[in-house]
Design a protein around this motif. Structure first.
Motif, PDB file in Angstrom:
ATOM      1  N   ASP A 298       0.846  -1.207   0.000  1.00 34.91           N
ATOM      2  CA  ASP A 298       0.000   0.000   0.000  1.00 34.91           C
ATOM      3  C   ASP A 298       0.875   1.250   0.000  1.00 34.91           C
ATOM      4  O   ASP A 298       0.473   2.301  -0.497  1.00 34.91           O
ATOM      5  CB  ASP A 298      -1.038  -0.002   1.127  1.00 34.91           C
ATOM      6  N   GLY A 299       2.094   1.121   0.504  1.00 35.19           N
ATOM      7  CA  GLY A 299       3.052   2.219   0.357  1.00 35.19           C
ATOM      8  C   GLY A 299       3.524   2.295  -1.082  1.00 35.19           C
ATOM      9  O   GLY A 299       3.533   3.375  -1.698  1.00 35.19           O
TER      10      GLY A 299
ATOM     11  N   HIS B 259      -1.959  -5.000  -0.933  1.00 38.86           N
ATOM     12  CA  HIS B 259      -1.689  -5.443   0.443  1.00 38.86           C
ATOM     13  C   HIS B 259      -1.825  -4.257   1.389  1.00 38.86           C
ATOM     14  O   HIS B 259      -0.870  -3.542   1.672  1.00 38.86           O
ATOM     15  CB  HIS B 259      -0.274  -6.041   0.497  1.00 38.86           C
TER      16      HIS B 259
ATOM     17  N   ASN C 188      -1.781  -3.267   4.436  1.00 41.52           N
ATOM     18  CA  ASN C 188      -1.435  -3.494   5.852  1.00 41.52           C
ATOM     19  C   ASN C 188      -1.315  -2.176   6.606  1.00 41.52           C
ATOM     20  O   ASN C 188      -0.923  -2.136   7.767  1.00 41.52           O
ATOM     21  CB  ASN C 188      -0.183  -4.363   5.999  1.00 41.52           C
ATOM     22  N   GLY C 189      -1.626  -1.109   5.920  1.00 41.69           N
ATOM     23  CA  GLY C 189      -1.856   0.160   6.615  1.00 41.69           C
ATOM     24  C   GLY C 189      -0.660   1.061   6.789  1.00 41.69           C
ATOM     25  O   GLY C 189      -0.826   2.249   7.040  1.00 41.69           O
ATOM     26  N   TYR C 190       0.547   0.494   6.642  1.00 45.31           N
ATOM     27  CA  TYR C 190       1.727   1.292   6.994  1.00 45.31           C
ATOM     28  C   TYR C 190       2.881   1.072   6.032  1.00 45.31           C
ATOM     29  O   TYR C 190       2.988   0.044   5.362  1.00 45.31           O
ATOM     30  CB  TYR C 190       2.177   0.952   8.423  1.00 45.31           C
ATOM     31  N   LYS C 191       3.736   2.087   6.053  1.00 45.69           N
ATOM     32  CA  LYS C 191       5.014   2.017   5.320  1.00 45.69           C
ATOM     33  C   LYS C 191       6.116   1.863   6.370  1.00 45.69           C
ATOM     34  O   LYS C 191       5.921   1.127   7.333  1.00 45.69           O
ATOM     35  CB  LYS C 191       5.168   3.289   4.481  1.00 45.69           C
TER      36      LYS C 191
ATOM     37  N   THR D 113      -0.386   4.562   5.369  1.00 52.40           N
ATOM     38  CA  THR D 113      -0.471   4.686   3.912  1.00 52.40           C
ATOM     39  C   THR D 113      -1.759   5.416   3.534  1.00 52.40           C
ATOM     40  O   THR D 113      -2.778   5.310   4.223  1.00 52.40           O
ATOM     41  CB  THR D 113      -0.457   3.312   3.215  1.00 52.40           C
TER      42      THR D 113
ATOM     43  N   LYS E  52      -0.224  -4.975   9.746  1.00 54.47           N
ATOM     44  CA  LYS E  52       1.210  -5.075   9.481  1.00 54.47           C
ATOM     45  C   LYS E  52       1.851  -5.803  10.664  1.00 54.47           C
ATOM     46  O   LYS E  52       1.540  -5.533  11.822  1.00 54.47           O
ATOM     47  CB  LYS E  52       1.810  -3.674   9.302  1.00 54.47           C
TER      48      LYS E  52
END
Ligand code: TPP
Ligand code: MG
Length: 815
Positions: free
Chosen positions: A197-198, A228, A230-233, A238, A312
């Motif tokens: 997602d990043g 994907h 997973n909400g975060y980088k 994200t 994540k």
């Protein structure tokens, strides 16, 4: 998955829209029996255990003893956060590959999640087949752990060492374009691509969603994107995870997909959702393909895709030192860093690893228990062993026509003008005709502009978006076209790389200035090639990336300064001599010879610099072949040294630079009958490097004999002068090599005016000779004055008339 997200129709509006034919939905079902669910979860646990083991352990691979500080690696390197989600995708693909005998490869967009890919490769056995010391037992498993992200071992991404990978994923952004490149002309293949997602925030990735308008459901395979979420980088949320569901869904629908959402964090529920959703997607893909292939209707379908919203660092530590880790950016790399020095942390790592119950997953020998081994497909159906991901295995030689048949009939050197790329296009058209399932041409809306339009006679431009009546008038669009044109250099390069990595061939043409857009992609592909070619004998050689740089700096007639940038060559020369080649053919026959050579080559990035405008032609085809084979040579007909030691060497590389050098020689010959000039033309730029540094490098003896040990060399170069110095700095005569090249001086200019601004023109070159040949300095004073006058006059003429004088425009070698 919300009901509203299941679109009722399969096809996107076009001129021949096909009626909707929904596939019966599996989404409400729980397809896994309790026993299958238990095993699937156990297999996934094994993947996650291995992922953590790779990051942490140097001893005690299966935790047979309590975990001690000395079992922990000294440096904890690698990425955990992406791994569990990516393994979930792979594990569920395995079930469907077996159930439907699917031909699947997997591309890991966030390649830093390599522990997931590597774990799966190891668990399905292929890793041990390729690297027998990483055997399927405890000793092999330990070696497998130790080598990960370790000096002398393997990297932390899906590097070329990773079986089943065609995508390193270190530099984010190219996963979707690689996936489509692999799917083109592979009707049986399903390319599943996990997109971070990043990663999805990057420019190249954002534009690559449009690839579905270039995929033909009859001729090509399918791409199944899994976003994907997973909400975060690394250290931020994200964007796509923080917009309302409806916006995200609309965005993906807007990109032409039919998104399915698999969301949650309870493993049992998620296994069932993933199993049913993935199966739904696979069945839809099959049904869309079957329909298209049975009816011959290639209208663009609305292909399914999955949004996987999972935490994540899923199943990892929930909290560390009071900070949330699972479901946060803190899970990105190594969640607990002080395990070797802090007892509490060591226990946390141990508890985390034991939560996967390794003792239930591996037998006494340290091998995955048979009931779990059975979950993976076998042989080449294993994702890690799919031959498409070792594309050289499937590579077929291109069937090439004899390029000599496309020769321009050169009656005398420098007597006639021709567009080199137009000549090339006729050859490429025939290459296309003979290789209608393994050759494509790529260009960012520039194939015609680059005078390659003759290729359309063999195949038009792929287009599966809507058609308008006016397209029939010269649009050259066709759902079955093999010329790939989208205004994204990134997407094109990504497609091309995916295409060659899976064993097929092509050529990418670009305006010279904008090839820089893919500098970084070129870097990454060259790195991939270097490793594959030099270190991994199991990777079969793949066709080369062939980049034709045209619409050159010196002839930006319509566009001016922004379109003048010949610096890509500098980037290319930074890369390993094992994998890069640069050719500057001076005329059409040389271009044909070079192109034939490049299309036959393997494991290179070949860069060919050749202009599209009409240029003087110098060599007959037999002469061109000889010249290009040597890569550098004296042109006797342009020289006046008659086998004696010359007073000056006029060297050049590049079509326009060559013409100006020749024109300078003609002026000098006319005014100084006794001046001994040697004319040297360079096609293969790396001939200038020492042979110890580059396989194409000339020996010092050959270099000295061409360029002399001490005479002045006036080198007219297509690109920036510093590059010639960089390549030749070790040569004996380097102090006397004076290079002319582009100096960032430009605007809307006439060709001669631009040459003058940058001092690569005939007059400045002739002045250089007068200045550099000692005996000419005073003898040449009158001519020098005249040359300076010519410069002033030419610029004034250009500024008054907007064009070069007729004698310049029609200049020919006087013979
Ligand atoms: C083009 C590029 N820019 C920056 C980075 C540095 N980087 C590595 S991982 C990462 C975050 C990736 O996040 P995401 O794509 O969401 O992956 P995941 O959450 O699955 O780890 C960044 C910014 C990179 N590898 N490539
Ligand atoms: Mg992410």
């Amino acid at each position: 998955m919300t009901e509203s997200s299941i679109l009722g129709e399969h096809r996107v509006a076009g001129t021949s829209e096909v009626a909707s034919r929904p596939t019966p939905s599996l989404l409400t079902q729980s397809p896994l029996t309790p026993e299958e669910l238990r095993k699937t979860h156990a297999y996934w646990s094994a993947c996650n255990y291995l992922s953590v083991g790779m990051i942490y352990l140097r001893e005690n691979a299966l935790l047979r003893q309590p975990l001690k500080p000395e079992h922990i690696k000294n440096r904890l390197l690698g990425h955990w956060g992406s791994d569990p989600g990516q393994s979930l995708i792979w594990v569920h693909l395995n079930r469907l590959i077996k159930k439907y005998d699917l031909n699947v490869i997997y591309i890991s967009g966030p390649g830093h999640g390599a522990p997931a890919t590597l774990a799966n490769c190891y668990l399905e056995g292929h890793y041990s087949e390729i690297y027998p010391d990483k055997s399927r037992d405890e000793a092999g498993l330990l070696k497998f752990f130790r080598q990960f992200s370790f000096p002398g071992g393997i990297g932390s991404h899906c590097t070329p060492e990773t079986p089943g990978s065609i995508h390193e994923g270190g530099e984010l952004g190219y996963s979707i374009s690689h996936a489509y490149g692999a799917a083109f002309d592979n009707p049986d293949l399903i390319v599943t691509v996990a997109i971070g997602d990043g990663e999805a925030e990057s420019g190249p990735l954002a534009t690559s969603w449009h690839s579905n308008k270039f995929l033909n459901p009859i001729r090509d395979g399918a791409v199944l994107p899994v976003l994907h979420l997973n909400g975060y980088k690394i250290a931020n949320p994200t964007v796509l995870a923080r917009i309302p569901h409806e916006e995200l869904e609309s965005l993906l629908i807007g990109y032409g997909h039919k998104p399915y959402f698999v969301e949650g964090d309870d493993p049992s529920t998620m296994h069932q959702k993933m199993a049913s959703t993935l199966e739904q997607c696979v069945l839809e893909i099959r049904s869309l393909q079957q329909h298209a292939r049975a009816t011959g209707d290639s209208t663009r379908p609305r292909w399914p895709m999955i949004v996987l919203r999972s935490p994540k660092g899923w199943t990892g530590p929930k909290e560390v030192d009071g900070h949330k880790v699972e479901g946060s950016w803190r899970a990105h790399q190594v969640p607990i860093l002080d395990a070797a020095t802090n007892k509490k942390s060591l226990r946390m790592v141990e508890d985390w690893m034991r939560s996967y119950k390794p003792e239930e997953l591996f037998d006494a020998n340290g091998t995955l228990i048979p009931e779990l081994q059975e979950l993976a497909p076998s042989g080449t159906r294993r994702i890690s062993a799919n031959p498409h991901a070792n594309g050289g295995l499937l590579r077929k030689e291109l069937e090439l026509p004899d390029f000599r048949a496309y020769a321009f009939d050169v009656k005398a050197p420098g007597a006639a003008y021709v567009s080199p790329t137009d000549a090339l296009a006729h050859f490429l058209a025939e290459v296309m005709r003979r290789n209608m399932s393994s050759f494509r041409v790529f260009g960012p809306d520039e194939t015609a502009s680059n005078r390659l339009a003759a290729i359309y006679a063999a195949s038009k431009k792929t287009w599966l978006a809507e058609y308008m009546p006016e397209d029939a008038d010269g649009g050259e669009l066709d759902p079955y076209g093999r010329v790939m044109e989208m205004l994204s250099e990134h997407t094109l390069e990504g497609w091309f790389e995916g295409y060659v990595l899976t064993g097929r061939h092509g050529l990418f043409s670009s305006y010279e200035a904008f090839i820089h857009i893919i500098d970084s992609m070129f870097n990454q592909h060259a790195k991939w090639l270097e490793k594959s070619k030099m270190e991994l004998s199991w990777r079969a050689p793949i066709p080369s990336i062939n980049i034709l740089i045209t619409s050159l700096v010196w002839r930006q007639d319509h566009n001016g300064f922004t379109h003048q940038d010949p610096g890509f060559l500098d980037v290319v020369t930074n890369k390993s001599p094992d994998v890069v080649r640069i050719y500057l053919p001076p005329d059409a026959n040389c271009l044909l010879s070079v192109a034939d050579h490049c299309l036959r080559s393997r494991d290179y990035v070949n860069v060919i610099v050749a202009d599209k405008q009409e240029h003087l032609q110098y060599l007959t085809m037999p002469e061109a072949v000889k010249h290009c084979t040597k890569g550098i040579g004296i042109w006797d007909w342009a020289s006046s040294d008659d086998g004696a030691e010359p007073d000056v060497v006029m060297a050049c590389a590049g079509d326009i630079a060559t013409m100006e050098s020749l024109a300078a020689v003609a002026i000098l010959k006319e005014h100084f009958h006794d001046l001994k000039i040697r004319f040297v033309n360079v096609v293969d730029l790396f001939r200038l490097m020492p042979e110890s540094e580059h396989p194409h490098g000339l020996s010092d003896r050959d270099f000295d004999s061409l360029f002399t040990a001490e005479k002045p060399v006036i080198f007219n170069f297509h690109s920036y002068a510093s590059l010639i110095h960089k390549l030749s700095y070790r040569r004996n005569n380097h102090d006397n090599i004076h290079v002319r090249g582009y100096k960032e001086k430009g605007n809307i200019n006439t060709p001669l005016e631009l040459a003058i601004l940058n001092q690569i023109d005939r007059y400045d070159l002739a002045i250089d000779v007068i200045d550099r040949v000692p005996r000419m300095r005073s003898v040449g004073a009158h001519v020098k004055e005249w040359l300076k006058g010519q410069i002033i006059e030419s610029v004034n003429y250009a500024h008054t008339e907007g064009i070069d004088k007729i004698e310049i425009r029609n200049w020919k070698w006087p013979g």
